[in-house]
Design a protein around this motif. Structure first.
Motif: not given
Lengths: 609, 609
Positions: A439, A465-467, A470, A473-478, A480, A520, A522, B454, B463, B541, B544, B548
């Motif tokens: 993470r 922002d998306t940079l 990304q 996101w590839q791991a299904g995370l974000d 907030e 990130y 958890k 993703v 975005q 994913i 996740a 996604m």
């Protein structure tokens, strides 16, 4: 060992006597023939930190969070908070008297429409709401057949017997060696903007704008050197500042009177009214101007012109002096940070430190610089699951010992006269798990993507922002929250109008300072955030077809190598990290004591595959 | 050898007789006591392609571009076009009679404010402007002390002696095997949206919305199977369709009358007026509803409620039948594309082909599928410097021979009854330069970044847009158009509301189809664009934390390997490219003739470092 001077860890008072306050308040409403009232957590200028005299919401409800709104009706009362404060509000308010409701989605207006009855008279204090907010309340009332009533004086104040006095922090001059531009030049630029707006005058309803324009700083609220004040800038000629005379020394008064007339706060209303009577068009800031100002102008026969305060954008673009100041401030801050990080690495693994110890140590190291004016916000120091609470603020009750296997997330900043800092580091205590490293590495890649971004003139924060997201996101995370906010120059650590967020529609200009802080979290596990401040600078690219920009990183502090999974980084990302660490060593190494210097050398040693 | 049935290459008529038209028009204005008039390039529904009877702007000015506006005043006349049409407008209009001005920044309103005089009466046809556009005109008039007058009938039509009749394209049923959802079910969903809007009725002012709702297609304008029509959907009960009876066979009428009442176009006004007289709140689409509709409702005593037509979002999310149809359409289209690309590779290097030859060949291969209804827009076929003109449309005059060392950019699409396609390929003829390969590789990396993206539920196209640009930005380059637009299902190839662009604020939902078309244009040099259509799908994913999404690429055509600098691609990007090419081979290889199959094998062979 250490102590904090600029923040406390006391838990707020609990529900004692608060039910008596609510009954007294309801009686006061009845005396005014109101069937309800709206109490926001706000002062007249929508400031982030408000003076104790403006803490009406906390006084009435017990809720001490930094955002919220109460609505008291005859039989019902509700407090509205956003997601980060739901738990805190439930703990702090008396559940029998207050319902805890959503501040954002749905907004309080939805609740209002459901709970107001036809004929209800809902009061509000037009000095504590923007016009947009007042319009939303009015629409909700109209929907229910109720009426929204702007009161002359706030009924909370009538029953708040021990209400503190308004603050009278002394005003200081922010000299040209820090501000880089004299007031007369700033005024000329502002009057240029007023001409573009084709109005007769501009109200500076934001004390930050007054402070910047007239090169003064104050001491009226916590963590931001604000001189609570207003100014009225005519399209030509001398402006007027409205400020309590008791805050001014002879020297600061002389300074101000070079470019402006100085009046007491009470003079604002008659001056605006007089202007309005001549039919003047007067520009008001959407974000900070109280609805009362708009009403004054309208009632007087003038024309309120609502929009974005042009000073906000002028102030956001720092000049060379401010930029040099902020670089100096960051180098100074970096010395304190290195001492702090070395201290944590030395002490925490034995289990001897708590979250509060970390806050106190960091502030002490910053005070040791001899230049610390204040912390720029209350330090967020969260370990283990507390790290996952984005706006966590440690108290004696929540304070947690930093244990092996935990992460410590520490987000802090300083106010120095030459610049404002804001930095977050996440520190591994003992051995981090593979999940933590994965993470952290994804957050770091996002951070580096922003730091290395190159973008054309006109690009907004929303476009960047998306940079930062990304790889999560590839791991299904974000995460907030936004990726970054603007930062002032010895002013607010949260400064508009630019930000790096999907809502950031202001183009980034050279000279703006923004945070870069992906994270990130958890839930019930751990929190990660990596934050540096970035200066927007021109990017020199051979063969470029248009003017391009990029970032110069201002913050200088090691990023925990133990949390990085090098295999996840690209060659370019690894190069960035190693170059950044080498730069930290070069810029501050010579200013450190031997032990910290030794620590820094290993903390910034090049990583290889 | 080949020929195009669905587009022409004739140069538009030049200024003959146009000055006579302008004088006659001015006399007509005088008869109506108007001192000016606004003539937009628009029909009643703001369609992209308009019927010949609606080409008032071209008739009056000679300008045939797809966007523009003329303003005729007593002494002055100006035509307003955007950057892509400035040159064309200067060539087509009579420079003595017309000034060529900016359509966007500044907008025509700026010119109006400067050129109108107090007391002027500026006419406009409220059927040809949205309410927002009319409000902008009114504000500009007010600023100048002039008056904006909504006319009853268009004065252009009064002097346009040989104006073509309105089109009467026959209406066809789009059966359930293509639409996947019967009209009654769609109506139920629309009425659910009407309930959320809390209005009494919704006007479908967009023929695309009528076509989708009632599962019909038409033939009134070029390239889009639109049945020009309106519908009025009440919050409950039967809707009414307003359409010329002559377009309906007995079968299509029966089909429509299952769910709706069918009336002639003239019945719309009295029906709306009757509803308005009962005080109804009637929802109108911001983007397509003529200001005349809003005026009708207001005059009748009703309440126009402007917003985004809810059908637009419902239509954008394709169901399983539409998705299966579009996949089939893309496989079919891919066979024609492979034949075309093989043909260009075989023929172009000898210098025997022109841009028009390419258009004709491609359309012929598509017709060979036996399923082509129309091209979905006029093919853009540009070689050498013509490729750098983003909206280039080849004519006999501009037609260029495809030469060795040039790139050919070909952007085309097909209308099949099961789906609409849109694809751009850039082809190297002879040996490309290192610059071409560098630029192409950067565009490709951006294309792949979108294809592999993703992103969480709720993410907007705004975005994602930067992902497509980042590699160009790194070299100081960019492209001046959005990255992608929505695409209909046997409807418009440009469909809202979602798009991948900094202006794309609609969240991307599973089932939406969008183009992915980054490019690079070197003025006077060459043009590059790589475009596939992408379907938004769920992304599975492991681990996740939230739902996604990602893209499934629909378009199946080789990307020119000769233009790729493998050293610039990451491992993951190269893997994507090779997997994509393998998929193209698998999905269409068996349907190709032997020669094309052999060509495809080498064109899709795996690239290695």
């Amino acid at each position: 060992m250490f102590e904090a001077h600029f923040q406390t860890f006391e838990d707020p008072e609990s529900g004692v006597a608060l039910s008596a306050r609510l009954s007294a308040f309801r009686e006061e409403l009845t005396r005014h023939k109101l069937t309800g009232f709206v109490v926001p957590r706000a002062d007249q200028q929508q400031n982030e930190y408000v003076a104790p005299s403006e803490e009406r919401l906390a006084w009435l409800t017990g809720f001490t969070g930094s955002a919220g709104l109460a609505i008291v009706l005859t039989k019902k009362a509700a407090i509205f908070v956003d997601g980060r404060y739901t738990l805190q509000a439930r703990q702090q308010v008396d559940g029998k008297a207050w319902a805890v409701e959503s501040l954002v989605e749905p907004p309080p207006e939805t609740w209002l429409s459901a709970h107001l009855s036809a004929g209800d008279r809902l009061g509000f204090d037009p000095w504590l709401h923007t016009t947009a907010a007042a319009e939303r309340l009015a629409a909700a009332c109209a929907k229910a057949g109720a009426e929204l009533i702007a009161v002359e004086s706030n009924p909370v104040d009538a029953v708040w017997s021990e209400r503190p006095a308004a603050p009278l922090g002394p005003v200081a001059i922010q000299g040209r060696q820090f501000s880089g531009e004299i007031e007369a030049e700033k005024l000329q630029r502002i009057q240029g903007e007023i001409a573009k707006l084709a109005v007769d005058a501009l109200v500076l309803s934001d004390s930050h704008a007054v402070a910047w324009t007239f090169n003064i700083r104050g001491a009226d609220v916590a963590h931001t050197p604000l001189p609570l004040s207003y100014a009225l800038v005519p399209k030509d000629g001398r402006p007027t500042i409205f400020i309590d005379h008791r805050k001014l020394s002879n020297a600061t008064r002389d300074h101000l009177e070079h470019t402006a007339d100085v009046e007491g706060p009470a003079a604002l209303e008659p001056r605006l009214t007089a202007l309005a009577r001549r039919g003047a068009a007067i520009a008001l800031d959407n974000a900070t101007a109280a609805d009362a100002l708009s009403r004054l102008i309208q009632t007087g026969g003038g024309k309120p012109v609502r929009g974005s305060d042009p000073v906000s954008l002028l102030k956001a673009v720092k000049n060379e002096t401010e930029i040099e100041g902020t670089r100096t401030a960051h180098r100074r801050d970096a010395v304190a940070l290195a001492r702090f990080l070395a201290f944590v690495d030395r002490e925490a693994p034995s289990g001897s430190l708590t979250e509060i110890d970390a806050v106190e140590a960091l502030e002490s190291f910053r005070r040791d610089t001899g230049a610390l004016k204040d912390v720029s916000f209350p330090t967020i120091s969260g370990t283990g699951p507390n790290g996952a609470i984005v706006h966590y603020r440690v108290s004696r009750k929540s304070n947690r010992r930093i244990a092996r296997g935990d992460l410590l997330l520490i987000d802090s900043g300083a106010q120095y006269q030459d610049g404002t800092t804001d930095v977050t580091r996440t520190i591994a205590v003992g051995e981090p798990t593979a999940e933590m490293r994965d993470r952290f590495s994804r957050v770091l890649r996002g951070h580096i993507a922003i730091a290395r971004a190159v973008f054309p003139d006109g690009t907004t924060g929303a476009q960047l922002d998306t940079l930062a997201r990304q790889f999560l996101w590839q791991a299904g995370l974000d995460f907030e929250h936004g990726t970054g906010h603007g930062v002032g120059s010895y002013l607010s650590v949260h400064e508009g109008p630019a930000r790096i967020s999907k809502l950031g529609t202001t183009p980034l200009k050279r000279g703006m300072i923004l945070s870069n802080e992906p994270g990130y979290y958890k839930t019930d596990g751990f929190g990660i955030r990596i934050e540096n401040l970035e200066l927007v600078v021109g990017a020199e690219i051979a063969g470029a077809e248009k003017p391009m920009n990029g970032f110069e990183t201002l913050t200088l502090a090691p990023i925990d190598r133990r949390l990085i999974d090098v295999a996840l980084l690209s060659e370019a990302e690894l190069d960035w990290l190693n170059a950044y660490h080498a730069r930290v060593r070069t810029e501050i190494g010579a200013q450190l004591d031997e032990a910290t210097r030794a620590w820094l050398d290993q903390a910034t040693a090049a990583l290889t595959r």
